[in-house]
Structures are given as structure tokens and as C-alpha cells.
Design an enzyme around this catalytic site. Structure first.
Site, mmCIF file in Angstrom:
data_model
loop_
_atom_site.group_PDB
_atom_site.id
_atom_site.type_symbol
_atom_site.label_atom_id
_atom_site.label_comp_id
_atom_site.label_asym_id
_atom_site.label_seq_id
_atom_site.Cartn_x
_atom_site.Cartn_y
_atom_site.Cartn_z
ATOM 1 N N GLU A 40 0.852 -1.192 0.000
ATOM 2 C CA GLU A 40 0.000 0.000 0.000
ATOM 3 C C GLU A 40 0.888 1.241 0.000
ATOM 4 O OE1 GLU A 40 -3.744 1.769 2.594
ATOM 5 O OE2 GLU A 40 -2.190 0.639 3.660
ATOM 6 N N LYS A 115 -9.723 1.505 -2.568
ATOM 7 C CA LYS A 115 -9.925 0.987 -1.219
ATOM 8 C C LYS A 115 -11.309 1.331 -0.694
ATOM 9 C CE LYS A 115 -7.550 1.088 3.295
ATOM 10 N NZ LYS A 115 -6.390 1.698 4.005
ATOM 11 N N CYS A 156 -5.145 -3.236 2.799
ATOM 12 C CA CYS A 156 -4.893 -2.949 4.215
ATOM 13 C C CYS A 156 -6.124 -3.145 5.104
ATOM 14 C CB CYS A 156 -4.301 -1.552 4.360
ATOM 15 S SG CYS A 156 -3.434 -1.293 5.938
#
Length: 277
Positions: A40, A115, A156
Site C-alpha cells: 500500500e 480501497k 490494508c
């Protein structure tokens, strides 16, 4: 399939991070990797949002993305670029996307994922993080074909939401990519157990390239980039050192595990629970 994971300590200068990525991709290809996974925020890790705003670009103008695409062509490898901070199309709200890319050996972007779950938490009485103050959340789960497999994309904090991985495996994913910049306290407590849980639930490989170390902006990340097999066994743990890690994925293991424990095939959807008085 032989893969390589890049464990980075990204800084505040995208040009320096691009140079590191170029070197790592070349080294991975020289080591026989067919596909390279990066963490990330591979292009920039900076919690000073005013400073970051001066260097965050649109997708068309992002030098880190163009560098990685060119290196994929040169080295004839696939790259799962964990994520970059990217300006939105009109940027009218001043927010960016935390966007992941899948790049083929022709340098083409074959998939993008924004995300979905943004990291808005109070880690301690003195440390709060509000990703949603700078980033717009994504709306769609994404799977994409790669050689001999289907890749499910996530980033994440998504790791904590098992329903996303149910959706990815229901759509055919058998490798789950989870690039991250986990904090040290949450990494020590939850990183390994959550990665293994996602692999076991899905009967899938989990590939998690991570940030590691003390960064220029003052934050610290946990490291421990990992590869987990469909049975939940750890095939690779890179500890805290930055650099490359290699792993061979025996894709036959997916069907072997799913035949033994057919959890994906046995999923049953049901009505939400009714609250009784």
C-alpha cells in the site's frame, strides 16, 4: 507460479520511491518471478497532507505509475502495484483515491481497485487516524484474471471485513492480494491471525506485501510481508527488513484444500437476524 514481494519503507518523495520500485522489479524478474507484489502507498507515504498534496497526481500524470508500467514491459512481468494516492477525476472535493493497480507484461492496466474500507480509528488517546478526511472510498469489489488464476484485490484495512473476501471468492478469486501499511500496535496484535483467517475461510492463497520501518513522515509500520497458503500455513514471513522476498505458489493446492473443506461451495445466504424483545 513464482512470485516476489516488495517490502518497502516508502518516503515522501515519489521520485525516490519510483526508483526503488524500478530496482526491485528488475531484481524480482532476474530472480525468476513471474509476478511482483508491492505494498500500500508504494509511491508516497506522508501524513502531512498539505505537503503530500503538492506531489499527488492524476493517474495520467503519475510518474510512479508510469515508471512501474515501463519496468513491467522491460522485465516482462506482472505487477500488482499495491496502491498509490491518486487525484480524483475532478478533485472538486479535494479528496484522493487509495488505488491499487494490476499491470500486465505489456504495461497495460488490467484492473483498478479503490480501497473501500477507510482507516478511521483512535489507536491511543494521543493517536488518531482519519483516512476518510483525505480519501474517497471505493464502491466496488474487483477480481481480475492472471496466468492460471484469478486475483482478488483489497487494501490494508479491508483485511478486517470478511464479507469483502466472501464476495471476491464468490466471484472466482483464488489468490487474494492484501497490500498494507499496518501500524505496529495493530500489526503485532492482528496482522498474522487475520491473514491466516482470510486464507482459511477462502481456501485461497493470500499475498500481503507490506510497508516496514520508520518513515520520513515519522510514522512506523509493522512489516512482516507474508504469503499464506489455502490451508493457512505461512509460506513466507519477511520480518522487518526491507527488500525482496520470493515464494513459489503451487496453485494445485487451492483445489486440494477446497475439496477437503468445501467452505466456499457450502456458503449459504440467509435473511438478517430478527431482533426479538
Amino acid at each position: 507460479m513464482k512470485i516476489a514481494l516488495v517490502q518497502m519503507c516508502s518516503g515522501i518523495d515519489p521520485a525516490e520511491n519510483a526508483s526503488r520500485l524500478r530496482t526491485h522489479i528488475a531484481e524480482a524478474a532476474a530472480g525468476g518471478a513471474e509476478m511482483v507484489f508491492t505494498p500500500e502507498m508504494s509511491g508516497l507515504l506522508d501524513r502531512d497532507r498539505s505537503r503530500a498534496a503538492a506531489v499527488i497526481q492524476s493517474e495520467q500524470d503519475d510518474d510512479v505509475l508510469s515508471t512501474v508500467r515501463a519496468e513491467a514491459i522491460k522485465c516482462r512481468v506482472w505487477v500488482q502495484l499495491g496502491s498509490l494516492a491518486i487525484k480524483t477525476a475532478d478533485n472538486s472535493d479535494g479528496k484522493w483515491f487509495n488505488r491499487s493497480y494490476l499491470i500486465n507484461p505489456e504495461g497495460e492496466i488490467t484492473a483498478r481497485y479503490d480501497k473501500i474500507h477507510l482507516f478511521d480509528v483512535d489507536l491511543t488517546p494521543d493517536e488518531s487516524l482519519r483516512e476518510s478526511s483525505a480519501y474517497a472510498g471505493g464502491q466496488s469489489a474487483v477480481v481480475a484474471p492472471i496466468p492460471n488464476a484469478v486475483l482478488g484485490l483489497s487494501i490494508c484495512y479491508d483485511l478486517r471485513f470478511s464479507s469483502l473476501y466472501d464476495a471476491l471468492t464468490n466471484a472466482g478469486a483464488d489468490i487474494l492480494s492484501i497490500p498494507a501499511a499496518f501500524t505496529v500496535p495493530t500489526g503485532e496484535a492482528h496482522w498474522e491471525i487475520l491473514l491466516r483467517a482470510r486464507a482459511i475461510e477462502a481456501g485461497a492463497f493470500v499475498v500481503a506485501a507490506a510497508q516496514s520501518g520508520r518513515h520520513e513522515d515519522g510514522r512506523a509500520t509493522y512489516g512482516h510481508s507474508m504469503v499464506i497458503d489455502p490451508w493457512g500455513e505461512i509460506l513466507l514471513d519477511m520480518g522487518e527488513q526491507t527488500g525482496l522476498g520470493f515464494c513459489d505458489l503451487d496453485l494445485r493446492k487451492i483445489e486440494q484444500v477446497r475439496s477437503r473443506i468445501p467452505a466456499v461451495a457450502n456458503r449459504t445466504w440467509f435473511e438478517p437476524p430478527v431482533k426479538t424483545s
